[in-house]
Design a protein around this motif. Structure first.
Motif, mmCIF file in Angstrom:
data_model
loop_
_atom_site.group_PDB
_atom_site.id
_atom_site.type_symbol
_atom_site.label_atom_id
_atom_site.label_comp_id
_atom_site.label_asym_id
_atom_site.label_seq_id
_atom_site.Cartn_x
_atom_site.Cartn_y
_atom_site.Cartn_z
ATOM 1 N N THR A 164 0.291 -1.511 0.420
ATOM 2 C CA THR A 164 0.180 0.109 0.154
ATOM 3 C C THR A 164 0.663 0.750 0.204
ATOM 4 O OG1 THR A 164 -2.163 -1.263 1.414
ATOM 5 C CG2 THR A 164 -1.432 0.924 1.315
ATOM 6 N N GLU A 165 1.923 1.276 0.873
ATOM 7 C CA GLU A 165 2.965 2.249 0.645
ATOM 8 C C GLU A 165 4.282 2.277 0.631
ATOM 9 O OE1 GLU A 165 4.594 5.620 4.015
ATOM 10 O OE2 GLU A 165 3.584 3.596 4.998
ATOM 11 N N GLN A 198 -1.139 6.472 8.135
ATOM 12 C CA GLN A 198 -0.970 8.338 7.832
ATOM 13 C C GLN A 198 -0.353 8.995 7.559
ATOM 14 O OE1 GLN A 198 -3.169 9.607 10.416
ATOM 15 N NE2 GLN A 198 -2.182 11.428 9.402
ATOM 16 N N ARG A 199 1.076 8.188 6.891
ATOM 17 C CA ARG A 199 2.382 8.485 6.145
ATOM 18 C C ARG A 199 1.027 9.083 4.720
ATOM 19 N NH1 ARG A 199 5.388 4.901 8.617
ATOM 20 N NH2 ARG A 199 4.848 3.772 7.250
ATOM 21 N N MET A 200 0.594 8.162 4.388
ATOM 22 C CA MET A 200 0.264 8.374 3.027
ATOM 23 C C MET A 200 -1.368 9.267 2.661
ATOM 24 S SD MET A 200 1.035 5.553 1.069
ATOM 25 C CE MET A 200 0.259 5.432 -1.048
ATOM 26 N N ARG A 201 -1.559 9.241 4.373
ATOM 27 C CA ARG A 201 -2.646 11.138 3.890
ATOM 28 C C ARG A 201 -1.834 12.302 4.342
ATOM 29 N NH1 ARG A 201 -5.778 7.160 6.954
ATOM 30 N NH2 ARG A 201 -5.180 7.803 9.472
ATOM 31 N N ASP A 202 -0.939 12.264 5.453
ATOM 32 C CA ASP A 202 0.110 12.889 4.935
ATOM 33 C C ASP A 202 1.133 13.650 4.189
ATOM 34 O OD1 ASP A 202 -0.882 13.246 8.021
ATOM 35 O OD2 ASP A 202 0.557 12.161 8.568
ATOM 36 N N GLU A 203 1.611 12.841 3.868
ATOM 37 C CA GLU A 203 2.958 12.466 2.273
ATOM 38 C C GLU A 203 2.165 11.336 1.287
ATOM 39 O OE1 GLU A 203 6.589 12.398 3.020
ATOM 40 O OE2 GLU A 203 5.933 12.896 5.290
ATOM 41 N N PRO A 204 0.357 12.669 0.841
ATOM 42 C CA PRO A 204 -0.128 11.015 -0.273
ATOM 43 C C PRO A 204 1.131 10.723 -2.227
ATOM 44 C CG PRO A 204 -0.892 13.327 0.141
ATOM 45 C CD PRO A 204 0.372 13.067 0.649
#
Length: 337
Positions: free
Chosen positions: A81-82, A304-310
């Motif tokens: 996912t990330e 959360q990282r994906m939301r903060d740094e898409p």
């Protein structure tokens, strides 16, 4: 073939696992196909029975959220996912950059060659040099990718066969961390090779143009630079000329240029360092819960990282058509090594 195409071919298994998170729903047919592909790959490499493997994997590729036992609470979710998309984007960007620089410098040298009869650059077999440089760079990018992907795949497969205990997971994360740092060393060495090559060509080209002007002995350095600069549009009206112009304007002191960051996999390294330290704390505190609690926290941090740094889609072909940007980036590369 661009590195993105190569690496997508190499690692198609599981690539759909995070698509729902980023691009919408995955069809049932796609999920079924991915499950079958993963099963067949494991069978070929491990020699286990198909029925046994199917039982081990369960709904490992299922993308539906569920309760505490959801298969998405796993290292596979974090990677696909990330981290795998970030890894692919880093490799793809570097591959496009290398291709853009090598193609432009090779074309520029061909224009300059008639003016360099008294210079070592005139003895270059430019087609062979740049082909070897490109092959080396792209091969190193591929090798670094393979190194990281393999380390992650080992953890994912071990987890799919039955939850690892805390110590075993910590050792697996240490191996992943080592693989990623080794990948960084590979990529840094390749970028250094590119930097040294381009720098040698630029500085030698400036010398060649200087020699071709037959300026009087004792000409002031400022006047030499002006004369070279004036002549560049005739002999180097291209990317190489832009690099030469900037060096003449700013000088060769590296402090006059912004340097690049030398850890291409730093995003992955930061994530794995966090995973490792969190598990160390988990163990030190004598937490008696099973590993599902740990993976719930890690998956949550990943989302959360994906939301903060898409992970934004970028057209690197178009980006590197901007010669001003490409010139500044290459000057930064040259100043770094």
């Amino acid at each position: 073939m661009k590195i993105l195409t190569v690496v997508l071919t190499l690692w198609v298994t599981g690539a759909l696992a995070g698509r729902e998170e980023n691009h919408g729903e995955v069809s049932e047919a796609e999920v079924d196909f991915q499950e079958e592909q993963l099963v067949q790959e494991v069978l070929a490499e491990e020699g286990e029975e198909a029925d046994d493997i199917q039982l081990v994997l369960g709904n490992d590729d299922d993308v539906e959220e569920g309760g505490d036992e959801c298969s998405r609470i796993s290292p596979k979710e974090v990677f696909h996912t990330e981290l795998h998309p970030r890894l692919l984007k880093n490799m793809d960007e570097m591959s496009h950059y290398v291709e853009a620089v090598v193609e432009r410098v090779e074309a520029a040298v061909e224009v300059l060659l008639p003016h360099v009869s008294h210079s070592p650059i005139g003895e270059l077999n430019s087609q062979e040099l740049f082909a070897e440089l490109s092959d080396f760079m792209q091969g190193t990018i591929r090798e670094a990718y393979e190194l990281v992907r393999t380390a992650w795949r080992d953890l994912i497969r071990a987890h799919a066969r039955g939850n690892l205990d805390r110590e075993e997971t910590l050792r697996a994360l240490a191996l992943i961390r080592d693989a990623q740092h080794q990948g960084d060393r590979y990529l840094n060495a390749a970028l250094q090779e590119l930097s040294v090559t381009i720098k040698a060509i630029v500085m030698n080209s400036i010398y060649v143009v200087h020699r071709s002007l037959n300026l009087p002995n004792g000409t002031e350095e400022h006047d030499v630079a002006k004369a070279i600069h004036k002549n560049l549009p005739k002999v180097a009206p291209n990317f190489l000329g832009s690099l030469m112009t900037k060096v003449l304007e700013r000088g060769s002191d590296p402090s006059a240029y912004k340097k690049i960051l030398t850890d291409p996999l730093r995003d992955l390294n930061d994530a794995v360092d966090k995973m490792y330290s969190t598990l160390e704390t988990f163990i030190e505190n004598g937490n008696d819960e099973d590993m599902a609690a740990y993976w719930r926290e890690i998956v949550s941090l990943s989302h959360q990282r994906m939301r903060d740094e898409p992970l934004l889609e970028e057209n690197f072909d178009l980006i590197y058509l901007n010669e001003t940007y490409l010139t500044e980036l290459t000057l930064s590369l040259m100043a770094t090594w």
